[in-house]
Design a protein around this motif. Structure first.
Motif: not given
Ligand SMILES: NC(=O)c1ccc[n+]([C@@H]2O[C@H](COP(=O)([O-])OP(=O)(O)OC[C@H]3O[C@@H](n4cnc5c(N)ncnc54)[C@H](O)[C@@H]3O)[C@@H](O)[C@H]2O)c1
Length: 368
Positions: A139, A187, A268
């Motif tokens: 990410d 993610e 997360g």
């Protein structure tokens, strides 16, 4: 040696080369050497990462003309204006020039800080990014966003500054604490759920190996998730449309993170709870309940800890502030079924408030 993925992301008038794989730092050694040849290099890292994996960059000092290693605090403590200031000063004192290079070697915190410092020092020097956490590999290392925090708000000061080269070596993930692996996997689940049913099935199948930090299992997941994000960034660089899909689970997730306290709820984990809530809204809007249950089961299987007891009112106030901060109002990302994400504006606030109160009152694992 080869990569699990090697591609270019074209954005901001330039291109970033991405190299991903189980031994990517070794496989990219020649490319890294070319990037730094004849230059002054500022290697921004933190003690944990350097202690565990510094030897992977052993060839760097000989490849450049001068190497300055700048060690910053680990985690969010790195993303402070004072830390950026200390780097600017160190680079200035060491004779840094516009054609010097900054290299970030660490997780998303080191990357965000080093990219910000590179983008502002002498109005911008080029930089290379070597992400060492799963979250950073799937990410934070994609898309060129850099920032530091203010006491008032996270990521409050920053700029888009795309690195020239990103080398994501999944071999370094073996030393990552389990909760950091879980946080990064969320993610990957996010993009898989919205865009790639095959990746979702792979994560479900390989869950145990992925959670154990197995480099061979992680490499194809990182490669596919990174490509998916890169595609969205390339097609929608200014986040006017489909890049907004990356906010799946983040609308409530950001409010949860701020309310519980940064550092006490991992990003997360906050996003995982945000996804559960978004799935609830998705089902109300006609989405497939079986898909919602499947995704919730996967998040449970990752071991996301339950939320502490929270009241709805302060979270709704944070969502309201978030809405005011955006011209177009609050947008929810919904997932009707595997690979079918969509952006939804204008959901009735009373309905969202009622659902949130019910969501927060239900025991963990029953919140759908
Ligand atoms: N720029 C973006 O687009 C973007 C996107 C998402 C998140 N972020 C930012 O990323 C930051 C979070 O980054 P993160 O989750 O990567 O964590 P992090 O960089 O804060 O690191 C978390 C912990 O992992 C340790 N660590 C890092 N690599 C390790 C390794 N290989 N082995 C063992 N320990 C290791 C660090 O020492 C630290 O204690 C946040 O500030 C967030 O805002 C940025």
């Amino acid at each position: 040696m080869s990569f699990a993925a090697a591609f270019e992301l074209r954005a901001g008038g330039g291109a970033t080369r991405h190299r991903i794989g189980g031994d990517a730092l070794a496989a990219a050694a020649a490319e890294l050497a070319t990037e730094v040849a004849g230059r002054t290099v500022f290697l921004v890292t933190e003690a944990t990462v350097w202690g565990l994996h510094g030897e992977r960059l052993a060839a760097l000092p000989a490849a450049c003309s001068r190497l300055h290693r700048l060690v910053v605090p680990a985690g969010e403590a790195a993303k402070q204006v004072e830390v950026a200031d200390s780097l600017w000063r160190a680079m200035s004192a060491a004779g840094g020039k516009r054609d010097s290079r900054v290299i970030a070697f660490g997780g998303g915190s080191v990357g965000d800080l080093a990219g910000f410092v590179a983008g502002t020092f002498l109005r911008g020097v080029d930089w290379l990014l070597l992400p060492t956490t799963l979250l950073a590999q799937v990410d934070a290392s994609i898309g060129g966003k850099t920032a530091v925090d203010l006491p008032e708000a996270k990521n409050a000061v920053g700029l888009f500054h795309h690195p020239r080269l990103v080398v994501a070596d999944t071999g370094v993930l073996a030393t990552l604490p389990p909760e950091q692996v879980r946080s990064g996997l969320v993610e990957a689940v996010k993009v898989a759920a919205l865009l790639d049913p095959e990746l979702l099935a792979r994560i479900e199948r390989d869950r145990a190996a992925l959670l154990a930090g197995d480099a061979a299992a992680l490499a194809p997941v990182v490669a596919t998730a990174a490509r998916l994000k890169a595609g969205l960034v390339e097609r929608d660089p200014d986040e006017r449309g489909e890049r907004g899909l990356l906010n799946f689970g983040h609308t409530l997730g950001h409010a949860l993170e701020a309310e519980v306290g940064y550092g006490r709820l991992l990003h997360g984990d906050a996003v995982a709870h945000g996804i559960r809530f978004a799935l609830r809204l998705s089902v109300l809007e006609g989405g497939d309940p079986a898909f919602a249950r499947r995704l919730a089961a996967l998040l449970d299987g990752l071991g996301v800890p339950p939320l502490p007891r929270l009241a709805a009112a302060p979270l709704l106030a944070r969502l309201e502030r978030d809405k005011k901060a955006r011209e177009g109002g609050l947008t929810w990302v919904l997932a009707a079924s595997a690979g079918e994400g969509r952006l939804a504006c204008g959901l009735a606030p009373e309905r969202v408030a009622g659902e949130l109160a019910a969501f927060l009152n239900e025991p963990a694992g029953e919140s759908l």
